[in-house]
Design an enzyme around this catalytic site. Structure first.
Site, PDB file in Angstrom:
ATOM      1  CE  LYS A  50      -1.258   2.697   2.964  1.00 27.34           C
ATOM      2  NZ  LYS A  50      -1.635   3.417   4.203  1.00 27.34           N
TER       3      LYS A  50
ATOM      4  CG  ASP B  46      -7.115   3.533   2.819  1.00 25.69           C
ATOM      5  OD1 ASP B  46      -8.066   3.049   2.157  1.00 25.69           O
ATOM      6  OD2 ASP B  46      -7.094   4.709   3.202  1.00 25.69           O
TER       7      ASP B  46
END
Length: 205
Positions: A115, A133
């Site tokens: 991420k 997220d």
């Protein structure tokens, strides 16, 4: 699908990260610090920090203990301080002090997962990546934008479904929607600009 992003684009033509940064290195540090913390708390801590340590060399010179004094208000600050010092060292030793522009290289840095790497690639290097997220993982399947239950499943689903013209800014729009409109506890469905398209309302097309 296109209609959802068209509405978001009309409402917010140029979405941007809410993390404050001054260069690629400081964005990388800010994203590492933002894990399980709010952007607001990270920005408050990094405003004075980045004035004195905005390069890997300066961060390394600052040292772990002094870094901790700046980021103590952020969750998991001890581990994050270790990661920031270690990634600064690795950037200097392996990448001539420069933030690399590919995911594999970024993910060799301490504290940098998929991420975080995707955020840096998207925001700094303008690549059409999809950082997933907690907001994206929660609302993309709920709205009907993606399928999957893991970050990587949702990432791949979004990348395969979102029209290319919206791909670069898509994660910002979804994240902001999850942060401010489609909140976990009290979603603001009445004021949502895509409520008629939402799968959760059984009308998504």
């Amino acid at each position: 699908m296109s209609e959802v992003f068209s509405r978001w684009k009309k409402q917010n033509p140029k979405p941007a990260s809410e993390l404050d940064y001054v260069n690629p290195f400081t964005l990388l540090v800010a994203v590492v610090l933002s894990a399980q913390a709010t952007d607001k708390s990270v920005n408050k801590a990094t405003e004075p920090l980045f004035k004195i340590a905005d390069t890997p060399q300066k961060m390394l010179a600052l040292g772990e203990e002094k870094l901790i004094s700046y980021i103590r208000t952020i969750g998991l600050y001890k581990n994050k301080a270790k990661h920031v010092i270690a990634l600064s060292q690795k950037l200097i030793s392996d990448f001539s002090g420069q933030v690399p522009d590919n995911r594999e290289a970024l993910m060799t840095l301490p504290g940098v997962g998929r991420k975080t790497a995707n955020v840096v690639l998207n925001v700094i290097f303008k690549q059409p990546t999809m950082p997933v997220d907690t907001h994206l993982l929660r609302i993309a399947p709920k709205i009907g934008l993606a399928q999957g239950t893991t970050p990587e499943q949702v990432e791949q689903s979004l990348l395969s479904r979102i029209p290319s013209e919206f791909l670069h800014d898509a994660h910002h729009w979804i994240l902001l929607h999850g942060r401010y409109v489609c909140t976990a506890r009290n979603p603001k469905c009445a004021e949502c600009i895509i409520n008629d398209l939402c799968k959760h309302n059984e009308a998504f097309k």
